[in-house]
Motif scaffolding. Structure first.
Motif, PDB file in Angstrom:
ATOM      1  N   ALA A  53       0.895  -1.067   0.019  1.00 46.78           N
ATOM      2  CA  ALA A  53      -0.142   0.092  -0.100  1.00 46.78           C
ATOM      3  C   ALA A  53       0.773   1.329  -0.004  1.00 46.78           C
ATOM      4  CB  ALA A  53      -0.922   0.096   1.210  1.00 46.78           C
ATOM      5  N   GLN A  54       2.131   1.376   0.966  1.00 48.86           N
ATOM      6  CA  GLN A  54       2.704   2.538   0.821  1.00 48.86           C
ATOM      7  C   GLN A  54       3.497   2.984  -0.348  1.00 48.86           C
ATOM      8  OE1 GLN A  54       5.372   2.286   4.085  1.00 48.86           O
ATOM      9  NE2 GLN A  54       6.291   4.312   3.680  1.00 48.86           N
ATOM     10  N   GLU A  55       3.930   1.578  -1.040  1.00 49.74           N
ATOM     11  CA  GLU A  55       4.481   2.085  -2.217  1.00 49.74           C
ATOM     12  C   GLU A  55       3.688   2.353  -3.360  1.00 49.74           C
ATOM     13  OE1 GLU A  55       6.774  -1.048  -5.568  1.00 49.74           O
ATOM     14  OE2 GLU A  55       6.929  -1.451  -3.391  1.00 49.74           O
ATOM     15  N   VAL A  56       2.315   1.799  -3.273  1.00 55.60           N
ATOM     16  CA  VAL A  56       1.504   2.263  -4.572  1.00 55.60           C
ATOM     17  C   VAL A  56       1.016   3.651  -4.253  1.00 55.60           C
ATOM     18  CG1 VAL A  56      -0.795   1.827  -5.258  1.00 55.60           C
ATOM     19  CG2 VAL A  56       0.592   0.043  -4.676  1.00 55.60           C
ATOM     20  N   ARG A  57       0.928   4.080  -3.033  1.00 55.54           N
ATOM     21  CA  ARG A  57       0.418   5.501  -2.742  1.00 55.54           C
ATOM     22  C   ARG A  57       1.816   6.405  -2.939  1.00 55.54           C
ATOM     23  NH1 ARG A  57       0.209   6.697   3.651  1.00 55.54           N
ATOM     24  NH2 ARG A  57       2.092   6.141   3.469  1.00 55.54           N
ATOM     25  N   THR A  58       2.880   6.071  -2.924  1.00 57.75           N
ATOM     26  CA  THR A  58       4.071   6.803  -3.282  1.00 57.75           C
ATOM     27  C   THR A  58       4.084   6.813  -4.805  1.00 57.75           C
ATOM     28  OG1 THR A  58       5.129   6.251  -1.460  1.00 57.75           O
ATOM     29  CG2 THR A  58       6.699   7.008  -3.287  1.00 57.75           C
ATOM     30  N   TYR A  59       3.761   5.851  -5.578  1.00 58.59           N
ATOM     31  CA  TYR A  59       3.977   5.967  -7.055  1.00 58.59           C
ATOM     32  C   TYR A  59       2.726   6.659  -7.548  1.00 58.59           C
ATOM     33  CZ  TYR A  59       2.808   4.026 -11.557  1.00 58.59           C
ATOM     34  OH  TYR A  59       2.524   4.124 -13.033  1.00 58.59           O
ATOM     35  N   LEU A  60       1.488   6.659  -6.962  1.00 56.73           N
ATOM     36  CA  LEU A  60       0.446   7.605  -7.616  1.00 56.73           C
ATOM     37  C   LEU A  60       0.596   8.904  -7.348  1.00 56.73           C
ATOM     38  CD1 LEU A  60      -2.700   5.293  -6.413  1.00 56.73           C
ATOM     39  CD2 LEU A  60      -1.597   5.352  -8.823  1.00 56.73           C
ATOM     40  N   GLN A  61       1.102   9.317  -5.885  1.00 57.73           N
ATOM     41  CA  GLN A  61       0.996  10.706  -5.710  1.00 57.73           C
ATOM     42  C   GLN A  61       2.351  11.148  -6.641  1.00 57.73           C
ATOM     43  OE1 GLN A  61      -1.058  11.755  -1.747  1.00 57.73           O
ATOM     44  NE2 GLN A  61       0.932  11.040  -1.231  1.00 57.73           N
ATOM     45  N   SER A  62       3.306  10.380  -6.936  1.00 57.85           N
ATOM     46  CA  SER A  62       4.540  11.228  -7.556  1.00 57.85           C
ATOM     47  C   SER A  62       4.463  11.325  -9.052  1.00 57.85           C
ATOM     48  CB  SER A  62       5.668  10.227  -7.124  1.00 57.85           C
ATOM     49  OG  SER A  62       5.694   8.921  -7.713  1.00 57.85           O
ATOM     50  N   ASN A  63       3.455  10.444  -9.520  1.00 64.01           N
ATOM     51  CA  ASN A  63       3.214  10.427 -10.742  1.00 64.01           C
ATOM     52  C   ASN A  63       2.047  11.098 -11.273  1.00 64.01           C
ATOM     53  OD1 ASN A  63       5.479   8.655 -12.281  1.00 64.01           O
ATOM     54  ND2 ASN A  63       4.905   7.717 -10.167  1.00 64.01           N
ATOM     55  N   PHE A  64       0.890  11.303 -10.611  1.00 60.32           N
ATOM     56  CA  PHE A  64      -0.304  11.849 -10.857  1.00 60.32           C
ATOM     57  C   PHE A  64      -1.002  12.650 -10.188  1.00 60.32           C
ATOM     58  CE2 PHE A  64       0.113   7.207 -12.269  1.00 60.32           C
ATOM     59  CZ  PHE A  64       0.239   7.279 -13.651  1.00 60.32           C
ATOM     60  N   GLY A  65      -0.551  12.782  -8.959  1.00 62.27           N
ATOM     61  CA  GLY A  65      -1.132  13.876  -8.235  1.00 62.27           C
ATOM     62  C   GLY A  65      -1.646  13.206  -6.781  1.00 62.27           C
ATOM     63  N   PRO A  66      -1.853  14.239  -5.976  1.00 59.20           N
ATOM     64  CA  PRO A  66      -2.175  14.055  -4.451  1.00 59.20           C
ATOM     65  C   PRO A  66      -3.498  13.200  -4.416  1.00 59.20           C
ATOM     66  CG  PRO A  66      -2.649  16.223  -5.134  1.00 59.20           C
ATOM     67  CD  PRO A  66      -1.769  15.854  -6.056  1.00 59.20           C
TER      68      PRO A  66
END
Length: 580
Positions: A53-66
């Motif tokens: 979950a933490q890895e996916v959260r970082t991936y989503l927020q760093s590539n697409f937005g908060p």
């Protein structure tokens, strides 16, 4: 609704991970709009386990937005659904794990979906449901990347984790003393969670996306207990596809929803019109046409929509439905197309739950009692349904002058409250709480939920179902227009009897169970309701709510006597107890 009002509602609904409390009255169509917007901005992502979950959260927020909210849940592999066909499932042991991620900006969600890839050997279908592939870097590199992070805000939002199961362990009622407190414990343990609500609206959103080209002005909405404030975590999902969303929403809200979904509002000054097939809702072949359309919808769901399996076509029912299983959310779903009045009926119940805060508490207790005593049955038939108990409770609270009669709402509807379905059902009623309170002043007698539950059982143990019917419109009993054992008038289609299939034996048994519950509450009332005054202990020796009302009953078929005779004997014995 202006931008300031919408921001105020957003602050009420979005509290880190979702709803906590709604402090002011939110109108039903506004509530639906906000929930639909949450679903449109969300992605459902299958992952290996919670650690991803933490890895996916970082991936989503760093590539697409908060992100606005992030939920994790797991589903046991056993169940009605087949195994989920994805590379993730082959790596997972025990449960299937999912993340429901909501972006702050719908554009971020669209960009993320656009970056999704189609796996080899699958039917290409664009949706908001995907699986997350672990990067090829080593565990040490991935850990270093997460530790370094892109920004401190990656720690937001908090990840809420839950296990989606139909059956949960019963609550411990001995932690609280009074019966009213135990009723609140039952409600808190049974009601639909924030994740449960989001998951249901997400399923609706994905079906709406799948049918967008077939019904460009349509919408797919949950209705029933899911949206009326009385949903249970173990409940099924009722859905309706409304071909023209103006049946439900005002023109402004319909246009706002269309823009959010990536479309645009139709111009009112254009001279060009789309070539389209005629849809004749009120003609003699309307039912046949709806059935044929639903056949096509069933094929789309079965062949293309990910996670939807076991599609059944139940098209000869009075309201034709498609029943299917949503593997990704572990939900049984019933989709109809000609039942927009069900959404408006849900709104009436939603308004009642907002007007009387004890209404949901009582209803959770009554439905749990009816289920434990096998008064209700999930399969429609000769037994009462949960919907009937909703109407019976509203009628009881109307008699206590705690809820308004529906004719107050019908007779004072304004221009903005006008709603008529395509099949001609008038669903116009007053929808604004402040306006309702101008026409209705509830009695403030200060009864607890436990006292009202006691009075509910007493009221219906004495009600003359043989000669009287129940009308929520007038809030009064009246001579039954037919000879059926139980008559409950449908508030919107007033010529229909909601309880037309209930048998006489089941009505007798319902009254008998009310007498039995009343007697149990009567004999133990003082020990539970006043335990805090009579004992310095926690009251652990007193009967609990489960002991009094929720003890499962044996099958009625185990008795050699007829259900009618058994119920009559029991009622006679209990009446003797009350006369002593």
């Amino acid at each position: 609704m202006n931008s300031v009002a919408r921001q105020m509602i957003w602050k009420q609904l979005n509290c880190i991970g979702g709803i906590r409390t709604i402090t002011t009255f939110t109108r039903f169509h506004e509530y639906l709009s906000i929930r639909r917007q949450q679903a449109v901005k969300s992605l459902l992502i299958q992952v290996t386990n919670l650690n991803s979950a933490q890895e996916v959260r970082t991936y989503l927020q760093s590539n697409f937005g908060p992100l606005q909210a992030l939920y994790h849940y797991s589903i046991p592999k056993k169940g009605k659904g087949a195994s989920v066909p994805s590379p993730v499932s082959s790596q997972t042991s025990g449960d299937y794990h999912w993340l429901l991620a909501e972006f702050e900006d719908p554009q971020s969600a669209r960009e993320c979906i656009a970056k999704c890839r189609h796996a080899d050997g699958t039917l290409p279908f664009n949706s908001s449901m995907c699986w997350y592939r672990q990067p090829k870097s080593s565990k040490k590199q991935r850990r270093q990347k997460v530790d370094d992070g892109v920004a401190a805000e990656d720690e937001f939002p908090e990840i809420f984790s839950e296990r989606l199961e139909g059956q949960t362990s019963p609550p411990d009622y001995r932690k609280v003393k009074t019966l009213s407190e135990q009723l609140k414990v039952l409600e808190a343990s049974s009601k639909l969670s924030e994740l449960g609500i989001r998951a249901r609206f997400f399923v609706a959103s994905q079906l709406e996306l799948a049918f967008a080209n077939l019904f460009p002005r349509g919408c797919v909405l949950p209705f029933g207990s899911t949206v009326s404030g009385i949903g249970r975590q173990s409940g099924d999902l009722d859905l309706v596809l409304v071909p023209d969303s103006s049946e439900i929403f005002t023109e402004t809200d319909a246009n706002n929803n269309a823009e959010l979904l990536g479309g645009g509002k139709e111009g009112d000054d254009g001279r060009l019109y789309y070539q389209s097939k005629l849809f004749t809702a009120n003609s003699s072949n309307a039912r046949f046409q709806a059935q044929r359309v639903m056949e096509t919808m069933a094929d789309v769901i079965q062949l293309f929509v990910p996670g939807c399996t076991h599609v059944q076509r139940i098209l000869q029912a009075r309201v034709p439905i498609l029943r299917f299983w949503s593997e990704f959310t572990d939900l049984q779903c019933d989709l109809s197309m000609t039942n927009a009045s069900g959404v408006h009926m849900s709104e009436l119940i939603y308004i009642m739950s907002q007007l009387e805060p004890r209404f949901p508490t009582l209803l959770f207790a009554i439905r749990s009692w009816a289920s434990a005593r096998k008064i209700t049955n999930p399969v429609p038939g000769r037994q009462p349904t949960n919907f009937m108990f909703v109407l019976l409770l509203i009628y009881f609270l109307q008699k206590r002058q705690l809820l308004p009669t529906l004719d107050i709402l019908f007779n004072n509807a304004g221009i903005k409250d006008q709603r008529v379905t395509v099949d001609g059902i008038d669903c116009s009623f007053l929808r604004d709480k402040e306006q309702i309170m101008k026409h209705f002043s509830p009695q403030t007698q200060g009864e607890s939920a436990a006292e009202l539950l006691f009075d509910f059982f007493e009221f219906y143990s004495e009600f003359d179902f043989n000669s009287k019917g129940v009308s929520l419109v007038t809030g009064s009993s009246w001579g039954k227009p037919d000879t059926g054992p139980l008559y409950i008038q449908n508030p919107l289609e007033r010529h229909l009897n909601v309880a037309r299939n209930v048998s006489k034996e089941e009505v007798i048994r319902f009254k008998s169970e009310c007498c039995s519950a009343l007697w149990k509450l009567e004999t133990s009332w003082n020990s539970i309701h006043h335990s805090d005054k009579n004992s310095s202990t926690s009251g652990s020796s007193s009967p609990t709510l489960h002991d009094l009302l929720l003890t499962p009953t044996l099958d009625s078929g185990s008795s050699s006597r007829s259900p009618g005779a058994s119920a009559q004997d029991q009622r006679f014995q209990i009446k003797e107890l009350f006369t002593k």
